[in-house]
Design a protein around this motif. Structure first.
Motif, mmCIF file in Angstrom:
data_model
loop_
_atom_site.group_PDB
_atom_site.id
_atom_site.type_symbol
_atom_site.label_atom_id
_atom_site.label_comp_id
_atom_site.label_asym_id
_atom_site.label_seq_id
_atom_site.Cartn_x
_atom_site.Cartn_y
_atom_site.Cartn_z
ATOM 1 N N THR A 86 0.795 -1.226 0.000
ATOM 2 C CA THR A 86 0.000 0.000 0.000
ATOM 3 C C THR A 86 0.822 1.267 0.000
ATOM 4 O OG1 THR A 86 -0.105 -0.067 2.410
ATOM 5 C CG2 THR A 86 -1.893 -1.151 1.206
ATOM 6 N N LEU A 87 2.051 1.223 0.526
ATOM 7 C CA LEU A 87 2.829 2.449 0.680
ATOM 8 C C LEU A 87 4.183 2.325 -0.001
ATOM 9 C CD1 LEU A 87 2.083 3.190 4.445
ATOM 10 C CD2 LEU A 87 0.979 4.196 2.441
ATOM 11 N N SER A 88 4.673 3.409 -0.547
ATOM 12 C CA SER A 88 5.958 3.403 -1.238
ATOM 13 C C SER A 88 7.106 3.382 -0.240
ATOM 14 C CB SER A 88 6.075 4.642 -2.133
ATOM 15 O OG SER A 88 5.967 5.817 -1.351
ATOM 16 N N PRO A 89 8.289 2.893 -0.654
ATOM 17 C CA PRO A 89 9.410 2.767 0.287
ATOM 18 C C PRO A 89 10.018 4.113 0.664
ATOM 19 C CG PRO A 89 10.091 2.163 -1.916
ATOM 20 C CD PRO A 89 8.615 2.358 -1.983
ATOM 21 N N GLU A 90 10.545 4.146 1.877
ATOM 22 C CA GLU A 90 11.247 5.322 2.391
ATOM 23 C C GLU A 90 12.667 4.903 2.755
ATOM 24 O OE1 GLU A 90 10.030 8.192 2.470
ATOM 25 O OE2 GLU A 90 7.848 8.034 2.529
ATOM 26 N N PRO A 91 13.704 5.530 2.190
ATOM 27 C CA PRO A 91 15.076 5.115 2.503
ATOM 28 C C PRO A 91 15.479 5.432 3.944
ATOM 29 C CG PRO A 91 15.093 7.056 1.118
ATOM 30 C CD PRO A 91 13.670 6.603 1.191
ATOM 31 N N ILE A 92 16.352 4.608 4.487
ATOM 32 C CA ILE A 92 16.885 4.783 5.841
ATOM 33 C C ILE A 92 18.322 5.259 5.710
ATOM 34 C CG2 ILE A 92 17.330 3.691 8.058
ATOM 35 C CD1 ILE A 92 15.394 1.469 7.241
ATOM 36 N N TYR A 93 18.635 6.337 6.368
ATOM 37 C CA TYR A 93 19.999 6.877 6.323
ATOM 38 C C TYR A 93 20.652 6.746 7.696
ATOM 39 C CZ TYR A 93 18.590 9.059 1.940
ATOM 40 O OH TYR A 93 18.147 9.280 0.662
ATOM 41 N N TRP A 94 21.933 6.437 7.677
ATOM 42 C CA TRP A 94 22.726 6.360 8.921
ATOM 43 C C TRP A 94 23.158 7.766 9.297
ATOM 44 C CZ3 TRP A 94 23.449 2.432 12.156
ATOM 45 C CH2 TRP A 94 24.464 2.510 13.113
ATOM 46 N N LYS A 95 22.831 8.171 10.523
ATOM 47 C CA LYS A 95 23.120 9.544 10.917
ATOM 48 C C LYS A 95 24.108 9.664 12.066
ATOM 49 C CE LYS A 95 20.257 12.793 11.075
ATOM 50 N NZ LYS A 95 19.133 13.661 11.487
ATOM 51 N N ALA A 96 24.748 8.568 12.455
ATOM 52 C CA ALA A 96 25.608 8.626 13.640
ATOM 53 C C ALA A 96 27.090 8.586 13.323
ATOM 54 C CB ALA A 96 25.267 7.485 14.588
ATOM 55 N N GLY A 97 27.493 8.289 12.100
ATOM 56 C CA GLY A 97 28.907 8.126 11.817
ATOM 57 C C GLY A 97 29.446 6.856 12.453
ATOM 58 N N ARG A 98 30.749 6.869 12.793
ATOM 59 C CA ARG A 98 31.398 5.688 13.387
ATOM 60 C C ARG A 98 31.082 5.618 14.874
ATOM 61 N NH1 ARG A 98 36.154 2.551 12.174
ATOM 62 N NH2 ARG A 98 37.178 1.818 14.063
ATOM 63 N N VAL A 99 30.396 4.554 15.301
ATOM 64 C CA VAL A 99 30.022 4.391 16.697
ATOM 65 C C VAL A 99 30.371 2.979 17.157
ATOM 66 C CG1 VAL A 99 28.170 6.109 16.669
ATOM 67 C CG2 VAL A 99 27.674 3.742 16.052
ATOM 68 N N SER A 100 30.479 2.815 18.481
ATOM 69 C CA SER A 100 30.879 1.534 19.055
ATOM 70 C C SER A 100 29.791 1.008 19.968
ATOM 71 C CB SER A 100 32.185 1.703 19.840
ATOM 72 O OG SER A 100 32.565 0.498 20.480
ATOM 73 N N ALA A 101 29.564 -0.286 19.926
ATOM 74 C CA ALA A 101 28.591 -0.944 20.799
ATOM 75 C C ALA A 101 29.313 -2.018 21.610
ATOM 76 C CB ALA A 101 27.473 -1.570 19.972
ATOM 77 N N ASP A 102 29.452 -1.777 22.905
ATOM 78 C CA ASP A 102 30.086 -2.776 23.777
ATOM 79 C C ASP A 102 29.173 -3.098 24.961
ATOM 80 O OD1 ASP A 102 30.268 -0.404 25.103
ATOM 81 O OD2 ASP A 102 32.432 -0.471 25.448
ATOM 82 N N ASP A 103 27.861 -2.969 24.738
ATOM 83 C CA ASP A 103 26.903 -3.237 25.803
ATOM 84 C C ASP A 103 26.719 -4.735 26.000
ATOM 85 O OD1 ASP A 103 23.936 -3.715 24.182
ATOM 86 O OD2 ASP A 103 25.650 -2.880 23.126
ATOM 87 N N ALA A 104 26.104 -5.084 27.132
ATOM 88 C CA ALA A 104 25.951 -6.493 27.502
ATOM 89 C C ALA A 104 25.079 -7.256 26.519
ATOM 90 C CB ALA A 104 25.378 -6.594 28.916
ATOM 91 N N GLU A 105 24.022 -6.605 25.990
ATOM 92 C CA GLU A 105 23.121 -7.325 25.080
ATOM 93 C C GLU A 105 23.842 -7.741 23.805
ATOM 94 O OE1 GLU A 105 18.672 -6.986 23.113
ATOM 95 O OE2 GLU A 105 19.706 -5.158 23.708
ATOM 96 N N THR A 106 24.611 -6.812 23.222
ATOM 97 C CA THR A 106 25.351 -7.141 22.004
ATOM 98 C C THR A 106 26.354 -8.252 22.277
ATOM 99 O OG1 THR A 106 25.130 -4.856 21.266
ATOM 100 C CG2 THR A 106 26.771 -6.198 20.158
ATOM 101 N N GLN A 107 27.092 -8.161 23.395
ATOM 102 C CA GLN A 107 28.066 -9.192 23.740
ATOM 103 C C GLN A 107 27.386 -10.541 23.948
ATOM 104 O OE1 GLN A 107 29.786 -7.305 27.163
ATOM 105 N NE2 GLN A 107 31.335 -6.216 25.980
#
Length: 453
Positions: A86-107
């Motif tokens: 029903t709806l046309s696509p909308e692009p997703i853009y990355w807006k944070a640059g280089r970032v790090s994830a070292d949280d417990a959930e990701t680990q």
């Protein structure tokens, strides 16, 4: 965080949703351009059911994406009629640059993926007071170089309202690095891809997609033959251990040492020979000291080796030798380490305690490996007991962080104790109040005796 600002070209915009990553990763939408997500094959793990692999710990994931880079597309649609109907696509853009994830959930997500593929993954324990991560020999980290998402933002078929749930597909390209805590350098760099699809929508589905994509890349990393070969190094020799190092040494057969003759010559000559028998110990906990009590056995502190199964013994000339922790007595803070190959000159041991005001010498690797073999002089100041009731030798022979486990010697060059701790001032400099474990007590708690004693 996943963000949808105002100005959507089709359909109502909805509130911000949170992504549990220790970075602020912003995704925005505008325009009308979709993106396709290529599937990635699932590879079979290189680890076998009976493999004995070195313990690893997940460290972090870095998103190496450019600010403004398109990383996917949102497509709105009814749950039952299919996304994009029903709806046309909308692009997703990355807006944070280089970032790090070292949280417990990701680990946890990455660790579970590798553990399920047969790898020995350790990390923070569910016990709040135990950190099994100190057993790790290698750290594993990943860099996301490419990420493509096709997200279905689900809409109610009854009233066309946004449901706040998302499904979809994702593929990621990850560059992995493996860091050796014993060699203190990156020892492997390799790559893998991952693909994940989520048929049923859920709140913050984009977050779940990212985590599933990373888990898929980790499972494909498990197929890497170089990684498998690296983690199997010397495992066969370590498997020959006579008893688990977690066992109480007093329940194991006694280790019998042969007596070592007193060193001869002038004091400077004796101390040069002592230096050659004192080592630096690298473990996942950092750096400490130790000394040979037999041609293949090194005595040190339990807190130097921590919960590790394997450590690296570094000789005065810089040569590094693989070693396994043979036994440990954490309550007395002593451990016995066995080198895998080679034979070295042990030090002479004196079981009788030194007298008050007797001259003593401490040898070790204070602060840094480059200071290995450092000798300091002092006198025995007093005897006292620690909080557990164990006797300690107090002396003003200076020791620092890194000296732990090194020998305390009398003027004849015989070991009378081993370095344990130091009382430091507010500036963390030694106050000349240093504590040493009597050698006889150290041997007693490890069930080690000298032949004929």
């Amino acid at each position: 965080m996943l963000l949808r600002p105002g100005g959507c070209s089709s359909g109502p915009c909805r509130p911000v949703t949170a992504i549990v990553l220790l970075a602020v990763a912003l995704l925005a939408v505008s325009g009308c351009r979709g993106i396709s997500v290529p599937p990635v094959p699932v590879l079979q793990s290189a680890a076998g059911a009976n493999d004995r692999l070195a313990p690893i710990q997940i460290d972090r994931i870095v998103f190496n994406l450019t600010r403004g880079q398109q990383v996917g597309s949102y497509r709105g649609g009814h749950v039952y009629t299919g996304c994009g109907a029903t709806l046309s696509p909308e692009p997703i853009y990355w807006k944070a640059g280089r970032v790090s994830a070292d949280d417990a959930e990701t680990q946890d997500v990455l660790g579970d993926a590798l553990r399920g593929a047969g790898y020995n993954v350790v990390g923070p324990s569910e016990d709040l007071f135990v950190d099994t991560g100190s057993q790790a020999e290698f750290l594993v980290g990943g860099r996301v170089d490419r990420m493509l998402m096709d997200v279905c933002d689900e809409v109610s078929m009854m009233n066309a309202r946004w449901l706040g749930t998302q499904s979809g597909e994702i593929s990621v390209d990850v560059t992995w690095q493996v860091y050796s805590l014993l060699d203190r350098r990156v020892v492997l760099e390799t790559r893998s891809q991952g693909f994940a699809a989520m048929q049923d929508g859920m709140p913050d589905g984009e977050v779940e997609l990212i985590l599933r994509g990373l888990a898929a890349a980790a499972r494909n990393l498990a197929a890497d033959r170089q990684l498998h070969a690296l983690l199997r190094q010397d495992r066969q020799q370590l498997a020959a251990a006579a008893a688990p190092t977690s066992a109480d040494p007093r329940t194991q057969p006694a280790v019998v040492l042969r007596p070592v003759a007193l060193p001869e010559g002038a004091l400077s000559e004796r101390m040069r020979r002592v230096q050659a028998s004192v080592v630096t110990i690298r473990s996942s906990r950092g750096q400490g000291s130790g000394f040979f009590v037999a041609p293949d056995l090194v005595l040190t502190n339990a807190h130097v080796v921590g919960g590790a199964e394997r450590v690296r013994v570094v000789l005065l000339d810089g040569r590094a030798i693989d070693a396994r922790v043979l036994r440990r007595a954490p309550n007395r803070d002593v451990a016995l380490v066995q080198i895998i190959q080679g034979s070295h000159a042990p030090l002479s041991l004196r079981l009788e305690p030194p007298d008050l005001a007797e001259e003593v010498y401490a040898v070790g690797s204070p602060l840094d490996e480059s200071l290995a073999g450092t000798i300091t002089r002092g006198i025995v100041s007093r005897y006292q007991r620690d909080a557990e009731g164990f006797e300690l030798i107090q002396a003003d022979a200076t020791i620092q962080q890194g000296s732990s486990g090194g020998p305390l010697l009398d003027a004849a060059g015989r070991v009378v104790g081993l370095s344990q701790s130091v009382l430091a001032g507010e500036d963390e400099l030694s106050l000349g109040i240093n504590f040493f474990i009597p050698i006889a007590d150290a041997l007693l708690h490890l069930n080690v005796r000298i032949d004929g004693s």
